[in-house]
Design an enzyme around this catalytic site. Structure first.
Site, short mmCIF file in Angstrom:
data_model
loop_
_atom_site.label_atom_id
_atom_site.label_comp_id
_atom_site.label_asym_id
_atom_site.label_seq_id
_atom_site.Cartn_x
_atom_site.Cartn_y
_atom_site.Cartn_z
N ASP A 112 42.59 33.78 37.09
CA ASP A 112 41.72 33.21 36.06
C ASP A 112 41.99 33.96 34.76
O ASP A 112 42.47 35.09 34.79
CB ASP A 112 40.26 33.35 36.51
CG ASP A 112 39.30 32.89 35.44
OD1 ASP A 112 39.50 31.78 34.90
OD2 ASP A 112 38.36 33.64 35.13
N ASP A 171 36.72 36.00 38.60
CA ASP A 171 35.46 36.72 38.49
C ASP A 171 34.24 35.83 38.33
O ASP A 171 33.12 36.31 38.23
CB ASP A 171 35.51 37.69 37.30
CG ASP A 171 35.37 36.96 35.97
OD1 ASP A 171 35.87 35.82 35.85
OD2 ASP A 171 34.76 37.53 35.05
N ASP A 197 35.37 30.24 40.09
CA ASP A 197 36.52 30.70 40.86
C ASP A 197 36.24 30.77 42.35
O ASP A 197 37.16 30.91 43.15
CB ASP A 197 36.95 32.11 40.38
CG ASP A 197 37.32 32.13 38.91
OD1 ASP A 197 38.00 31.19 38.47
OD2 ASP A 197 36.92 33.08 38.22
#
Length: 799
Positions: free
Chosen positions: A488, A687, A691
């Site tokens: 990410d 995080d 996700d």
């Protein structure tokens, strides 16, 4: 049951019904019952036998009676919902009871927890993890305690003489053997029953695994020892020691069970924590929603009672209860759980909102469009649950070895029995039986129960010292072999907090003047980037002024008067509305945007003054970590909800191989699934809540410890400091741990494998004797010592 009463209050709970009206209400109910039959409880739908003690309430001019105080209390929490008959509608779409499946064999589906009939693994819940204690964990913990209570003194009694403890001589050999029998029997005859059930099932289905080996070995050791204890005369003289007793293996049987239980309890505790991800996701949704009725009144209704079409109020600081459309109000909504981006999004009438997202400052009135299992949050929960179930246990490595080892052991035992029966000395049957049992005993490695747990425990301790927390043992196995890392952007590669990066003056005004004026203006703004600008001014130690006539223009920007000067901050549309020429400023703004920054124009007294830019800065060590991961042969793929321009700018700075921008949670999970379908071993680092599905779907999920709790719970590995270079350390730890486990499995089987032909009697023609029981015991002891010593080497691994 409903009965019209013209003078009834809007809502009167049962306990508050005036005494003077109770007889009237009861009479009305009884009259209705005579005409239409017994009334029904609006909550549970049961027929109610009305008496003077029957709980009742009034709502909307109608009387309601209940079968119990519990239904009465439930009605009072949301009378509108139950009085309108929606309870029946909810029952029709209620979720089915929980089902359970095997993570190794998803075709196995059961209505209650238990063990897989194929591999013996504990079944895991499908969907939402039920609240309450894990019954199998509670049961296995109790059996572990009993096993340890019996196994420890048994070890002292049998192994004490080897280290100089005269414990055995205190009792005498015959009494000592009886004590061994008493201590071992509860472990084998009660504690080990779940293992025996798995072992019998594996034999019945011909799916040989660790449980097959344990069942055969323990039963052979215990059964042989019982016969040797109570009928020692059946054995030839050469098997009898001084005093006429025959060596026994009670301690081997009990210790094996205790060690296996220790490993199982550790595994069950880890598996139970996987449910924390689901519970953390569910906690993102509020427990209630503020429903607005047609008469304008409002109250807090339980979230599960919200229906499509309900009007709901979302106050400042509250989370949006369900998916829907804004019909009134204006606010900024933090949608980072969906997009992963830290910048809140402005919402006005007609804009969609998502359940679980956080309303920042303003008040919104929304119409519910998707509720229950249809909400985006519920779909994320389902994706995480489904992905978690697909993970395999590292114990599969031991089972793979056992699947080949067990048939060989059984074959050797059977061959030894018939060979001795045919050519053995008298009594041939006793020699044949002893040889076959000896093979099964020595083939059962008590170190097998330690091989994986010892390495995992040591590795997790070493990882914690380096800021790498390991929750899922299988994650270490997977991380050692991954070849693609999906990351990410926000919060993983970047800081996750917007910061003021540029103040550019394109006029006579200084940078400090421009910053002071726009920061003063943004003090009264709900704009998502306002905080970054104000913080930038504070960092520059600028004193902010007073501001009046503040105005927020939706989709354009903000304006106001600061110290007597008209100041405006916004986008192209804002400047066009003020008739300001941006021809000289556009190239500068475009350059900033190519760097992944958000550029905003500043006008002072209706004249263009300059540009301020805000961005989410890349973490200091991200580029170095990416280079190190490339050197390890990993392909790096970025998956972000941010726009393509910003994503490409970050990727260019870091040297990332592939960029996927503007993706939603389902898209990230699909990306992981697509890579896995291509034969790739995929790790996912993130995080945010968005996700979580991808973290759970990947072969190994890696969470930044500074991120959302849901991401941490969904991942098998957490980087304590949110430091991307921690992935490099985690991969070194994973490789070292997997190598160590394989070595342990070798030690767990090696001594025993070497002893099998000796136990079968291949040396009898040369030595004239069968395998000494002491040698068999020594082989099992050496394997355990070797496993423990080897696992402890992980404490010194360099990360």
């Amino acid at each position: 049951m409903r009965e019209k009463t013209d003078a009834a209050p809007a809502h009167t709970p049962c306990g508050d019904v005036p005494n003077s009206n109770q007889d009237d209400v009861l009479t009305a109910v009884e009259e209705t019952a005579e005409e239409n039959g017994p009334p029904t409880d609006p909550v549970c739908g049961m027929q109610v036998n009305v008496t003077e003690h029957t709980p009742r309430s009034q709502f909307g001019g109608e009387d309601y009676v209940f079968c119990s105080a519990k239904c009465h209390e439930t009605f009072d929490t949301d009378p509108y919902f139950y009085a309108s008959g929606n309870a029946k509608r909810i029952k029709q779409v209620a979720h089915a009871d929980a089902t359970y499946t095997c993570p190794m064999h998803p075709e196995i589906i059961r209505d209650e927890p238990g063990s897989c009939p194929i591999c013996g693994m504990a079944l895991e819940p499908v969907g939402v993890v039920p609240n309450g204690p894990n019954e199998e964990l509670v049961d296995f913990t109790r059996r572990l305690i009993v096993s340890l209570i019996c196994a420890v003194p048994l070890l002292v009694l049998t192994m004490g003489p080897m280290v100089g403890l005269p414990v055995r001589s205190l009792f005498g050999e015959r009494l000592a053997i009886y004590i061994e029998f008493v201590l071992a029997s509860p472990v084998v005859l009660w504690a080990a029953l779940p293992f025996f059930e798995r072992g019998v099932q594996s034999i019945r289905t011909l799916n040989f695994n660790m449980w097959t080996l344990i069942t055969l070995g323990v039963c052979a050791a215990y059964g042989y020892s019982v016969v040797a204890t109570f009928v020692p005369g059946l054995f030839p003289d050469r098997f009898q020691m001084d005093g006429g007793h025959v060596p026994v293996y009670f301690e081997a049987a009990a210790v094996i069970i205790a060690l296996i239980f220790a490993g199982q309890v550790l595994e069950l505790r880890a598996r139970e924590r996987t449910g924390d991800a689901i519970r953390a996701l569910l906690d993102l949704a509020p427990k209630s929603a503020r429903r607005i009725l047609d008469d304008g009144s409002e109250y807090d209704a339980p979230l599960e009672n919200v229906l499509e079409g309900d009007r709901l109020r979302v106050r400042p600081g509250e989370r949006v209860p369900v998916d829907g459309i804004v019909i009134d109000g204006r606010s900024a909504v933090d949608e980072s759980m969906i997009t992963g981006e830290p910048v809140a999004v402005e919402k006005t009438a007609g804009d969609p909102v998502t359940g679980g997202t956080l309303n920042k400052n303003g008040s919104l009135v929304m119409e519910a469009r998707r509720v229950g299992s249809e909400t985006t949050l519920a779909q994320i929960v389902d994706m995480v649950s489904s992905a978690q179930r697909s993970k395999a246990s590292i114990q599969g490595l031991a089972d793979t070895v056992a699947s080949y080892f067990v048939p060989v052991v059984i074959a050797v035992a059977v061959i030894a029995f018939f060979v001795w029966l045919a050519v053995g000395p008298s009594p041939a049957f006793i020699f044949a039986m002893i040889s076959a049992v000896s093979v099964l005993i020595i083939a059962c490695p008590c170190a097998l129960g330690l091989a994986t747990p010892m390495s995992i425990m040591t590795a997790t301790g070493r990882g914690a010292q380096a800021g790498v927390l390991v929750k899922d043992a299988g994650a270490l196995e997977s991380l050692a072999s991954v070849d693609v890392l999906v990351v990410d952007k926000t919060g993983t590669l970047t800081e996750g907090r917007p910061k003021l990066t540029n103040v550019i003056s394109l006029s006579r005004h200084s940078k400090d003047t421009i910053l002071k004026l726009v920061a003063t203006l943004e003090k009264g703004s709900e704009h998502p980037l306002a905080e970054a600008i104000v913080q930038g001014a504070e960092d520059a130690k600028l004193t902010l002024e007073t501001m009046i006539n503040f105005e927020a223009m939706t989709g354009k920007g903000v304006a106001g008067k600061v110290t007597g000067r008209e100041v405006a901050l916004g986008n192209d549309a804002m400047m066009e509305a003020l008739q300001i020429d941006l021809s000289a400023a556009r190239p500068v703004a475009d350059g900033l945007r190519q760097e992944g920054k958000t550029a905003m124009f500043v006008a002072i007294e209706a004249e263009f003054a300059g540009i301020v830019a805000v961005a989410d800065p890349i973490k200091a060590n991200a580029a170095e970590a990416i280079r190190a991961l490339h050197e390890q042969g990993l392909t790096i793929v970025m998956a972000t909800g941010d726009n393509e321009t910003t994503a490409n700018a970050a990727a260019a700075q870091l040297g990332i191989d592939q960029v996927n921008a503007g993706v939603l949670p389902a898209d990230k999970k699909q990306l992981v699934d697509d890579l896995k379908s291509q034969g790739k071993r995929v790790a996912m680092a993130g995080d945010g809540v968005n996700d979580a599905p991808a973290l759970a779907a990947a072969d190994v999920g890696i969470a930044m410890g500074t991120g959302a709790d849901v991401a941490v719970e969904s991942a098998g590995i957490t980087l304590l400091k949110g430091d991307l270079s921690g992935i490099v350390r985690a991969r070194k730890l994973a490789r070292g741990t997997l190598r160590n486990i394989k070595q342990n499995l070798f030690f767990a089987f090696a001594y025993n494998t070497a002893g099998i032909p000796i136990a079968a009697g291949v040396l009898y023609p040369l030595t004239g004797s069968l395998l000494s029981p002491m040698i068999a015991a020594a082989a099992m002891s050496l394997s355990s010592v070797s496993v423990i010593t080897n696992a402890l080497r992980l404490r010194t691994i360099k990360l």
